[in-house]
Design an enzyme around this catalytic site. Structure first.
Site, PDB file in Angstrom:
ATOM      1  N   ASN A   1     -15.731  12.537  -4.578  1.00  0.00           N
ATOM      2  CA  ASN A   1     -15.106  12.780  -5.954  1.00  0.00           C
ATOM      3  C   ASN A   1     -14.308  11.204  -6.421  1.00  0.00           C
ATOM      4  O   ASN A   1     -14.304  12.073  -7.947  1.00  0.00           O
ATOM      5  CB  ASN A   1     -13.346  13.094  -6.107  1.00  0.00           C
ATOM      6  CG  ASN A   1     -12.507  11.850  -5.062  1.00  0.00           C
ATOM      7  OD1 ASN A   1     -13.001  11.346  -4.532  1.00  0.00           O
ATOM      8  ND2 ASN A   1     -10.983  13.022  -4.414  1.00  0.00           N
TER       9      ASN A   1
ATOM     10  N   ASP B   1     -14.803  17.561  -5.203  1.00  0.00           N
ATOM     11  CA  ASP B   1     -13.223  17.647  -4.192  1.00  0.00           C
ATOM     12  C   ASP B   1     -12.578  18.233  -3.517  1.00  0.00           C
ATOM     13  O   ASP B   1     -13.016  19.614  -3.183  1.00  0.00           O
ATOM     14  CB  ASP B   1     -12.734  17.497  -5.350  1.00  0.00           C
ATOM     15  CG  ASP B   1     -10.817  16.940  -5.178  1.00  0.00           C
ATOM     16  OD1 ASP B   1     -10.248  17.265  -3.531  1.00  0.00           O
ATOM     17  OD2 ASP B   1     -10.750  15.844  -6.236  1.00  0.00           O
TER      18      ASP B   1
ATOM     19  N   PHE C   1     -16.056  11.247   5.439  1.00  0.00           N
ATOM     20  CA  PHE C   1     -15.392  10.065   5.195  1.00  0.00           C
ATOM     21  C   PHE C   1     -14.330  10.582   4.067  1.00  0.00           C
ATOM     22  O   PHE C   1     -13.415   8.807   4.258  1.00  0.00           O
ATOM     23  CB  PHE C   1     -16.113   8.729   4.909  1.00  0.00           C
ATOM     24  CG  PHE C   1     -17.509   8.160   6.050  1.00  0.00           C
ATOM     25  CD1 PHE C   1     -17.407   7.794   6.461  1.00  0.00           C
ATOM     26  CD2 PHE C   1     -18.780   9.325   6.058  1.00  0.00           C
ATOM     27  CE1 PHE C   1     -17.992   6.759   7.379  1.00  0.00           C
ATOM     28  CE2 PHE C   1     -19.637   8.435   6.891  1.00  0.00           C
ATOM     29  CZ  PHE C   1     -19.473   7.615   7.724  1.00  0.00           C
ATOM     30  N   ALA C   2     -14.825  11.366   3.903  1.00  0.00           N
ATOM     31  CA  ALA C   2     -13.496  11.498   2.235  1.00  0.00           C
ATOM     32  C   ALA C   2     -12.240  11.457   2.863  1.00  0.00           C
ATOM     33  O   ALA C   2     -11.532  12.424   2.750  1.00  0.00           O
ATOM     34  CB  ALA C   2     -13.570  12.425   1.677  1.00  0.00           C
TER      35      ALA C   2
ATOM     36  N   TYR D   1      -0.855   7.113   7.094  1.00  0.00           N
ATOM     37  CA  TYR D   1      -1.915   7.105   6.540  1.00  0.00           C
ATOM     38  C   TYR D   1      -2.541   7.368   8.241  1.00  0.00           C
ATOM     39  O   TYR D   1      -3.075   8.550   8.422  1.00  0.00           O
ATOM     40  CB  TYR D   1      -2.610   5.562   6.420  1.00  0.00           C
ATOM     41  CG  TYR D   1      -3.553   6.020   6.742  1.00  0.00           C
ATOM     42  CD1 TYR D   1      -5.071   5.914   6.271  1.00  0.00           C
ATOM     43  CD2 TYR D   1      -3.861   4.550   7.259  1.00  0.00           C
ATOM     44  CE1 TYR D   1      -6.132   5.665   6.743  1.00  0.00           C
ATOM     45  CE2 TYR D   1      -5.411   4.455   8.287  1.00  0.00           C
ATOM     46  CZ  TYR D   1      -6.268   4.880   7.648  1.00  0.00           C
ATOM     47  OH  TYR D   1      -7.745   4.844   7.596  1.00  0.00           O
TER      48      TYR D   1
HETATM   49  N1  UFG Z   1      -3.610  -9.924   6.137  1.00  0.00           N
HETATM   50  C1  UFG Z   1      -3.617 -10.869   6.520  1.00  0.00           C
HETATM   51  N2  UFG Z   1      -3.436 -11.622   4.619  1.00  0.00           N
HETATM   52  C2  UFG Z   1      -3.757 -10.331   4.164  1.00  0.00           C
HETATM   53  C3  UFG Z   1      -4.737  -9.274   3.907  1.00  0.00           C
HETATM   54  C4  UFG Z   1      -4.781  -8.820   5.173  1.00  0.00           C
HETATM   55  O1  UFG Z   1      -2.654 -12.222   6.877  1.00  0.00           O
HETATM   56  O2  UFG Z   1      -4.168 -10.609   2.252  1.00  0.00           O
HETATM   57  C5  UFG Z   1      -3.663  -9.778   7.740  1.00  0.00           C
HETATM   58  C6  UFG Z   1      -3.280  -8.484   8.398  1.00  0.00           C
HETATM   59  O3  UFG Z   1      -1.857  -8.915   7.754  1.00  0.00           O
HETATM   60  C7  UFG Z   1      -4.180  -8.074   9.308  1.00  0.00           C
HETATM   61  C8  UFG Z   1      -5.368  -8.477   9.128  1.00  0.00           C
HETATM   62  O4  UFG Z   1      -4.932  -9.535   8.066  1.00  0.00           O
HETATM   63  O5  UFG Z   1      -3.061  -8.226  10.464  1.00  0.00           O
HETATM   64  C9  UFG Z   1      -5.979  -7.416   9.389  1.00  0.00           C
HETATM   65  O6  UFG Z   1      -5.372  -6.798   7.607  1.00  0.00           O
HETATM   66  P1  UFG Z   1      -6.457  -5.723   7.033  1.00  0.00           P
HETATM   67  O7  UFG Z   1      -5.645  -5.265   5.866  1.00  0.00           O
HETATM   68  O8  UFG Z   1      -7.738  -6.415   6.670  1.00  0.00           O
HETATM   69  O9  UFG Z   1      -6.868  -4.391   8.043  1.00  0.00           O
HETATM   70  P2  UFG Z   1      -5.970  -3.677   8.954  1.00  0.00           P
HETATM   71  O10 UFG Z   1      -6.193  -4.479   9.854  1.00  0.00           O
HETATM   72  O11 UFG Z   1      -4.554  -3.367   8.676  1.00  0.00           O
HETATM   73  O12 UFG Z   1      -6.572  -1.731   8.947  1.00  0.00           O
HETATM   74  C10 UFG Z   1      -7.229  -1.793   8.818  1.00  0.00           C
HETATM   75  C11 UFG Z   1      -8.164  -0.510   7.910  1.00  0.00           C
HETATM   76  C12 UFG Z   1      -6.813   0.438   8.052  1.00  0.00           C
HETATM   77  C13 UFG Z   1      -6.383   0.408   9.140  1.00  0.00           C
HETATM   78  C14 UFG Z   1      -6.084  -0.119  10.394  1.00  0.00           C
HETATM   79  C15 UFG Z   1      -6.512  -0.051  12.081  1.00  0.00           C
HETATM   80  O13 UFG Z   1      -8.043  -1.653   6.424  1.00  0.00           O
HETATM   81  O14 UFG Z   1      -7.971   1.307   6.941  1.00  0.00           O
HETATM   82  O15 UFG Z   1      -6.974  -1.470  10.617  1.00  0.00           O
HETATM   83  O16 UFG Z   1      -5.796  -0.206  12.881  1.00  0.00           O
HETATM   84  F1  UFG Z   1      -5.937   1.757   9.522  1.00  0.00           F
END
Ligand code: UFG
Length: 329
Positions: free
Chosen positions: A32, A50, A72-73, A140
């Protein structure tokens, strides 16, 4: 084969479409374009629809004889899901119900589902096997877990065959540099770090350095997006050859974690070769971040005969940097 990729205009879906097209399959992308991009949907025929408008997915599947759907959507921002949970349940969960109903009607019986480590919540220990309890800690993660449950029930009742792939941290970009990660807003660590290297952001903020980890920053299992889509291909073969029947779940990670500081160090090394540097600051923790998430992916290796080939952190960052410079530079 003829494969439908829902969300094929998004980061991982677009890489999947490229992999399948390269392997000679016919690819239809259903998207979408709410968070995906038309320019990423270049390796398949784009059908704009969608999942929350069931008639659109029904029309897309009608008379097409797809061999499988790779789904994946979904919306995928933890913070947004806390602010607007109903959006997540409606878009992700209801969307999946509509997809399965349309698949059933059209006689498409194989599904590969893009799930997440967020279904585990705060794990009791790492590495995390598929048998660990699923206790998601945000809407989520709960929506993804519900999608899995909907799929599992549909498998039992309507004789689908389906696989859930629980990704840890997808990262990197197409090794050929044509596709990459872009989100708006961007929340993921590696793209944010590389945007700071290009001066598109003043600095990258480390979210907390008081975690119970060796250097105090969060540890994650980063898997190259190309290895991730390779695992979907392996799952597809397993479904087609009846090596996997009914419903099954696989973790996808490399089984090794890197801290936020280690990721930034590798990024510093890679961007220094282009004369760039990354300003870094330390901020408070981001709510809802578990200290450590590392996959036990031995089941995927054993059953799907899948191996990661591109997922050393330097390769991930080099590919992400090549894409970021091309896309934003
Ligand atoms: N982080 C920072 N600074 C930033 C962004 C992220 O320190 O600006 C840290 C976060 O705190 C985390 C690590 O980097 O510890 C990775 O963060 P991301 O946002 O890249 O990824 P996440 O681990 O939060 O999330 C990913 C996916 C989600 C999923 C999750 C599953 O993006 O969709 O893994 O654990 F839910």
């Amino acid at each position: 084969m003829k494969i439908l990729v829902t969300g094929g205009a998004g980061y991982i879906g677009a890489h999947m479409a490229k992999w399948l097209a390269r392997a000679g399959h016919e690819v239809v992308i259903f998207d979408n374009l709410s968070t995906g991009f038309r320019f990423l949907a270049r390796y398949g025929t784009l059908f704009e629809g969608d999942l929350n408008r069931p008639e659109t997915i029904e029309r897309c599947l009608e008379g097409q004889a797809f061999d499988a759907v790779i789904h994946f959507a979904a919306r995928s921002l933890v913070g947004e899901s806390v602010q607007n949970p109903l959006l997540y349940y409606q878009n992700n969960v209801s969307g999946t119900v509509n997809l399965l109903a349309a698949m059933d009607r059209a006689g498409v019986r194989r599904l590969i589902f893009s799930s997440t480590a967020a279904t585990y919540g705060n794990p009791q220990s790492v590495p995390i096997p598929e048998t660990a309890p699923t206790r998601p800690i945000n809407p989520y993660g709960r929506s993804k877990r519900m999608m899995e449950q909907v799929i599992e029930d549909a498998v039992a009742a309507y004789s689908f065959d389906a696989v859930s792939l629980r990704y840890f941290n997808a990262a990197g970009a197409d090794p050929e540099g044509e596709l990459g990660e872009c989100h708006d807003p961007e929340t993921h660590l590696i793209p944010l770090v590389l945007q700071a290297a290009l001066g598109k952001r003043p600095a990258v903020t480390i979210y907390g350095e008081d975690y119970p980890t060796p250097d105090g920053t969060c540890v994650r299992d980063y898997i190259h997006v190309w290895d991730l889509v390779a695992a979907h291909d392996a799952a597809l073969s397993a479904l087609m050859e009846d090596r996997v029947k009914g419903y099954d779940v696989f973790n996808l990670g490399i089984g090794h974690g890197y801290s936020v500081k280690e990721v930034i160090e590798v990024c510093q090394r890679v961007v220094a070769q282009s004369g760039c540097r990354i300003p870094v600051q330390v901020g408070p923790r981001r709510p809802g971040d578990p200290a450590e998430l590392v996959a036990d992916s031995r089941k995927a290796q054993r059953v799907l005969q899948w191996r990661a080939h591109h997922s050393d952190l330097e390769t991930i960052v080099r590919h992400a940097w090549a894409w970021t410079r091309r896309y934003l530079g």
